[in-house]
Scaffold this active site. Structure first.
Site, PDB file in Angstrom:
ATOM      1  CG  ASP A  82      -0.215   0.043   2.526  1.00  0.00           C
ATOM      2  OD1 ASP A  82       1.022   0.174   2.514  1.00  0.00           O
ATOM      3  OD2 ASP A  82      -0.871  -0.054   3.559  1.00  0.00           O
ATOM      4  CB  CYS A 110     -12.111 -27.030   8.175  1.00  0.00           C
ATOM      5  SG  CYS A 110     -10.799 -25.801   7.964  1.00  0.00           S
ATOM      6  CB  CYS A 137     -10.502 -28.447  11.192  1.00  0.00           C
ATOM      7  SG  CYS A 137     -11.267 -26.865  11.608  1.00  0.00           S
ATOM      8  CG  HIS A 140     -10.240 -22.246  11.142  1.00  0.00           C
ATOM      9  ND1 HIS A 140     -10.807 -23.403  10.669  1.00  0.00           N
ATOM     10  CD2 HIS A 140     -11.264 -21.348  11.262  1.00  0.00           C
ATOM     11  CE1 HIS A 140     -12.108 -23.225  10.507  1.00  0.00           C
ATOM     12  NE2 HIS A 140     -12.407 -21.994  10.862  1.00  0.00           N
ATOM     13  CB  CYS A 174      -7.215 -25.294   8.697  1.00  0.00           C
ATOM     14  SG  CYS A 174      -8.073 -25.393  10.277  1.00  0.00           S
ATOM     15  CG  ASP A 202      -5.831  -4.972   1.301  1.00  0.00           C
ATOM     16  OD1 ASP A 202      -5.767  -4.555   2.476  1.00  0.00           O
ATOM     17  OD2 ASP A 202      -6.072  -4.219   0.333  1.00  0.00           O
TER      18      ASP A 202
END
Length: 396
Positions: free
Chosen positions: A92, A330, A335, A362, A332, A288
């Site tokens: 940015d 999930c 999980c 997650h 991740c 973002d």
């Protein structure tokens, strides 16, 4: 020639899917971009971010300017080598961070000084045509940032995509001030492009930023003004409204004004689940936001619960004995390894870093899968049905 190759379009909306090409690789669009504000996605290693399915991260020009300094990062051969992320980076401009410190005498216009009591660390001292003088939040040092400064910093960082310096007006300023500020942002855009043409890194893409607040005519004029310049992409920034319906309206004004423009479009600071879905429908290519990582550090997980804004707050005492997983199916680590809400709640309550890491992993995994689903739906011509299912909380 646009850096974005549009491969698929949704016939019922402005949504599109494709590939954005940069010096350090390709970004599959539409895409969410995690924040690596201070040269790191907080608590994660670069390979973990990549393995979650992310092609690009965002570095913060303002914070990296203050510490460790862009010249030090230049000596490390740029931000990619400094942080060990050798895929695309967008930076940015620093404008949002500068102006979020407080406008001081914004109502008194450009040459005013900050009112008594506001001249302290982390405050704007003066907004002038050349740029902005402010006090560092680190040590109170008086510093300056303007269009050329911002581009020089981003040049030293060596990012793949640089955003031009702009004024982010707060929501409560007048239409008259918004108009004057937007016109100044356009002048700053021209100065950013001139600096980059003369001294910018080879291959670095430059995005202009649409301003204009919540005023339709100003927003459309600004978007068209940015698009009339030789920018590589168009970002939508500034005040987007008081609520979600107004935000969607403001974004729609901007994207409709450039509906046939093939250049990439970036929506700044937006990352809620429903906002990503609607943003894709409105023709946004990249987003973002700090939301998924910030929530993870504060004990909040993103789950399939639209009635509660897709969130579960594990700081709540009712999860102490819960043997439920965060989200069934999930992939991740939190999980897939079978951690329960009760255990994760304990980690959060005990302020263990492992809990912050697991929830951050997650949350980013959830948004990565969301964007994958949206990309696939655009390619397959099923966006309407997929968006309806996602809004209903159906994400495997």
């Amino acid at each position: 020639m646009s850096a974005l190759e549009i491969q698929h379009r949704d016939p019922g909306t402005l949504a599109r899917a494709g590939v954005l090409r940069t010096p350090h690789g390709e970004i599959r669009t539409p895409a969410f971009v995690p924040l690596a504000t201070k040269a790191t996605v907080k608590s994660l290693l670069p390979h973990e971010v990549a393995e979650l399915g992310y092609d690009m991260v965002l570095g913060n020009t303002f914070h990296l300017f203050l510490d460790p300094g862009h010249e030090r990062i230049r000596r490390f051969r740029g931000l990619h080598e400094f942080m060990g992320w050798r895929a695309p980076i967008i930076t940015d401009s620093g404008g949002f961070q500068v102006f979020s410190m407080g406008h001081g005498t914004v109502a008194d216009e450009v040459k005013g000084r900050a009112p008594m009591g506001q001249e302290r660390m982390g405050k704007i001292l003066a907004i002038e045509e050349d740029g902005v003088a402010f006090r560092s939040y680190l040590n109170g040092e008086t510093l300056f940032m303007g269009p050329e400064t911002s581009m020089e910093i981003q040049g030293a960082l060596g990012s793949d995509i640089a955003l031009v310096f702009d004024e982010c007006t707060p929501f409560n300023v007048t239409r008259e001030y918004t108009q004057r500020s937007t016109e100044r942002t356009h002048r700053w855009l021209d100065r950013c492009l001139a600096w980059h043409d003369a001294r910018g890194p080879e291959g670095q893409l430059v995005y202009g930023i649409s301003q204009g607040g919540v005023h339709e005519d100003l927003r459309v004029e600004s978007t068209q003004a940015v698009a009339s310049r030789p920018v590589d992409g168009i970002a939508i920034g500034g005040s987007l409204g008081a609520d979600k319906p107004q935000m969607y309206e403001v974004v729609s004004w901007a994207t409709a004004a450039i509906a046939d423009d093939p250049r990439p479009r970036h929506l700044l600071g937006i990352g809620e689940v429903d906002d990503l879905i609607r943003g894709v429908e409105l023709g946004i290519d990249t987003f973002d936001c700090a939301m998924p990582t910030r929530l993870g550090r504060h004990g909040v997980a993103v789950v399939n619960d639209p009635e509660r804004r897709w969130r579960v707050d594990l700081t709540a005492g009712r999860f102490k004995d819960s043997d439920e997983p965060l989200l069934e199916g999930c992939p991740c680590p939190a999980c897939a390894l079978g951690y329960t809400r009760g255990y994760l709640r304990y980690l959060v309550h005990a302020r263990e870093l492992t809990g912050q890491r697991l929830l951050t992993l997650h949350n980013l995994a959830y948004l990565s899968r969301l964007m994958q689903r949206l990309r696939a739906a655009i390619a397959e011509g099923t966006l309407a049905a997929t968006a309806a299912a996602l809004r209903a909380g159906e994400l495997p």
